[in-house]
Design an enzyme around this catalytic site. Structure first.
Site, PDB file in Angstrom:
ATOM      1  N   ASP A 379       0.829  -1.115   0.028  1.00  0.00           N
ATOM      2  CA  ASP A 379      -0.163  -0.223   0.416  1.00  0.00           C
ATOM      3  C   ASP A 379       0.688   1.415  -0.324  1.00  0.00           C
ATOM      4  O   ASP A 379       0.544   1.885  -1.170  1.00  0.00           O
ATOM      5  CB  ASP A 379      -1.067   0.039   0.883  1.00  0.00           C
ATOM      6  CG  ASP A 379      -2.442   0.437   1.357  1.00  0.00           C
ATOM      7  OD1 ASP A 379      -2.751   1.111  -0.269  1.00  0.00           O
ATOM      8  OD2 ASP A 379      -2.924   0.572   1.674  1.00  0.00           O
ATOM      9  N   ASP A 380       1.910   1.296   0.820  1.00  0.00           N
ATOM     10  CA  ASP A 380       3.059   2.481   0.557  1.00  0.00           C
ATOM     11  C   ASP A 380       3.624   2.585  -0.475  1.00  0.00           C
ATOM     12  O   ASP A 380       3.898   3.370  -0.718  1.00  0.00           O
ATOM     13  CB  ASP A 380       3.746   2.110   2.026  1.00  0.00           C
ATOM     14  CG  ASP A 380       3.355   2.605   3.520  1.00  0.00           C
ATOM     15  OD1 ASP A 380       3.248   4.146   3.672  1.00  0.00           O
ATOM     16  OD2 ASP A 380       2.849   1.753   4.254  1.00  0.00           O
TER      17      ASP A 380
END
Length: 634
Positions: A379-380
């Site tokens: 996600d990051d």
């Protein structure tokens, strides 16, 4: 409804942008507090007493925080999130922590809490993690907790249970916990404080520590109980080997001042386990453990301190950057400083648990925290690469390519993407006695998949087109009958739906597509009368509550508006009402503030309040609305 006056929109954006930039740190990054329920600060007090390292001043300040969070005008206990119902495990840990801190069990708030616990069956009804702590404090017998021997370190990959088959957070918690359980750890408990008053039946006589959840759970419980009875037959050389392997596993991943897994439960377990293995308290490893735990404390002044479950600098920095990037006229200097801070944190050739599944895949991810090299998350990584692409700067191209290739290589076989792992979907493991929290695994989810698919589509590499197609197919299949998407890492269906609609925009999915139109209709249907949106974390317990809350929130309103605009609905009355809500609720600081928790750590059992969400998401929505409205007017 009339259009939004440009002058009020411009003013609101200018104030919010200024306020956000004021909080940017000198080196370019943002890091807002990350709050969980009271179990985390309570466990900090419990850890100090476990180790006989009680800081009396710190203990008093944490106790003040815990008392302030008690629901005194209702059930009397502690919830998992603001406005939530009584939670047994949180209440038991918090009660015990306050008693350790010196609160009299006859004080009014303690009586209120104890009555609430007893009325609901007593501390025996706590979850596994709480019972494990109670066992180490000698409040219940060891038969009241799951069998977690260090020998799990020696199991082969083909075995039904293996560390690689559970999520990163489960691994980092379980390995040191296996040492504590194998050696039957005993809290020092220097003040000799007990909580037998929280049980309705003598813990030594209690027979119902493991309520049966399913037929498979019943079978696995029988197998586990049998295995625990055979523990004395484990040869001593096997035990020594297992303990040594567990110790080496922890030390390899200890992660300096950022701690094992960079998450509080794993860090506490590691500290206690390494101490139990005989490391001197002045040993550098234990000094690292103590420092990593202190780094999580938030001192609010006014005699209040609390403890974070982890920190979120990369996530906060990239989301703040994305919010600013929506304004095409914004000063690029703070954006550039933010991204120049992030880029060196990219995890390239370091060892990582993800390599168990992809040993030949080159690294390229980012972690959520300042440092967590064994555990970059998808996600990051997708969000950072998205922000880098939007700068158009060629000097970020290598970082973007490495990130995109790594993400494509981390796609699961069903086309989706998980937070940390590949094909981590051994659902039968959620039935083992240890997994009563139901969060042992890291399967692909709609929100993470959306971020990854959107990034790969935006990056536009031909070699990733198949990954994008498979990812979109996964997202189409994951859409709920209502038209929404489940939000694993943000509360809840509003977050999931925004995430997917944003991915569809980046992947150029036809806005007339049935999936897009159904999502638009759902978002419109759950808009509140005040123009905002809100959703309770109870929707993780009851999906019928999707998109419902007794109040609107700035961050969920921003998600809904961003989702609608991603679907081409900038002229939609619902969007204008949402923008108007954000303008009306902006506070004097130029930002937004509310008490609601914003995300699950683990749905149904652990929730988070990202303090940054009400600061950058509304700005993101306002910036995009102004940009798209200007284009429409032109």
């Amino acid at each position: 409804m009339n259009s939004i006056p440009a002058i009020s929109l411009d003013s609101a954006i200018a104030r919010a942008c200024t306020a956000l930039l004021v909080q940017q740190r000198e080196d370019g990054h943002w890091c807002f507090p990350l709050e969980a329920d009271c179990t985390i600060p309570a466990e900090y007090i419990l850890m100090m007493h476990f180790m006989d390292e009680v800081d009396i001043v710190l203990e008093r300040k944490i106790a003040n925080f815990l008392r302030a969070r008690q629901v005194t005008d209702g059930h009397g206990g502690w919830p998992l999130y603001y406005g939530g119902d009584f939670d047994m495990s949180c209440s038991v840990k918090t009660y015990y922590a306050l008693k350790l801190a010196g609160d009299s069990p006859e004080a009014a708030h303690m009586v209120h809490a104890r009555n609430a616990i007893l009325e609901r069956g007593g501390a025996v009804c706590s979850n596994v993690f709480t019972r494990l702590l109670l066992a180490m404090y000698r409040q219940i017998p060891w038969r009241g907790v799951p069998f977690i021997p260090a020998e799990i370190m020696l199991l082969p990959r083909w075995f039904p249970f293996h560390l690689s088959k559970v999520a990163y957070w489960s691994r980092t918690v379980m390995v040191p916990l296996s040492i504590l359980c194998t050696l039957k750890a005993k809290a020092i408990n220097p003040r000799n404080v007990h909580v037998q008053e929280l049980f309705t039946v003598d813990p030594e006589k209690e027979k119902n520590y493991f309520p049966v959840r399913t037929s498979l759970n019943r079978l696995l419980l029988y197998v586990e109980r049998l295995a625990s009875k055979l523990e004395p037959l484990i040869p001593s050389f096997i035990r020594r080997r297992a303990l040594k392997k567990a110790e080496q596993w922890i030390i390899e991943r200890l992660n300096g001042k950022d701690g094992l897994g960079a998450i509080f439960p794993a860090m506490v377990n590691a500290y206690e386990a390494l101490t139990l293995l005989g490391h001197d308290r002045d040993h550098p490893l234990l000094q690292q453990c103590r420092q990593s735990l202190r780094e999580l404390l938030v001192d609010e002044g006014e005699e209040i301190t609390w403890c974070q479950p982890c920190v979120s600098p990369v996530w906060d920095t990239v989301l703040a950057t994305l919010a600013l990037q929506e304004d095409k006229q914004v000063d690029s200097e703070p954006i550039r400083r933010a991204l120049d801070w992030i880029v060196p944190l990219q995890i390239l050739d370091e060892p990582g648990d993800w390599r168990d599944s992809r040993p030949n895949l080159s690294g390229g991810g980012w972690a959520f925290q300042y440092a967590n090299p064994h555990y970059p998350d998808l996600d990051d990584t997708a969000a950072v690469a998205w922000a880098l692409i939007q700068t158009g700067a060629e000097d970020y191209r290598v970082s973007i390519t490495r990130a995109a290739d790594w993400l494509a290589g981390m796609q699961s076989s069903n086309g989706g993407f998980a937070a940390f792992d590949i094909d981590n979907a051994y659902y039968y493991l959620n039935e083992i006695p240890f997994a009563d929290h139901g969060a042992l695994l890291d399967p692909p989810t709609s929100d993470v998949s959306a971020r990854c698919v959107g990034l790969l589509a935006l990056n536009g590499e031909v070699r990733h087109q198949e990954a994008v197609k498979r990812g979109l197919d996964f997202l189409f299949k994951e859409q709920e009958l209502s038209g929404a998407w489940f939000g694993r890492w943000g509360s809840n269906y509003i977050y999931g739906t925004w995430s997917v609609l944003e991915a569809f925009r980046l992947a150029r999915v036809d806005q007339g597509h049935q999936a897009v139109q159904r999502a638009i209709q759902w978002l419109e249907s759950v808009q509140r009368a005040d123009g905002g949106w809100g959703e309770t974390n109870n929707s993780y317990l009851d999906p019928q509550l999707a998109g419902q809350l007794e109040a609107s929130t700035s961050f969920q309103t921003a998600w809904a508006v961003l989702g609608l605009m991603a679907a081409g609905e900038v002229e939609n009355t619902a969007v204008r009402k949402g923008i108007d809500y954000l303008l009306r609720t902006q506070i004097a600081t130029g930002l937004w503030e509310e008490p609601w928790f914003t995300a699950p750590g683990f749905p149904r059992v652990f929730y988070l309040k990202y303090h940054g969400y009400s600061k950058y998401f509304p700005l993101w929505a306002l910036n995009r609305y102004r940009t798209l409205s200007s284009r429409s007017a032109a």
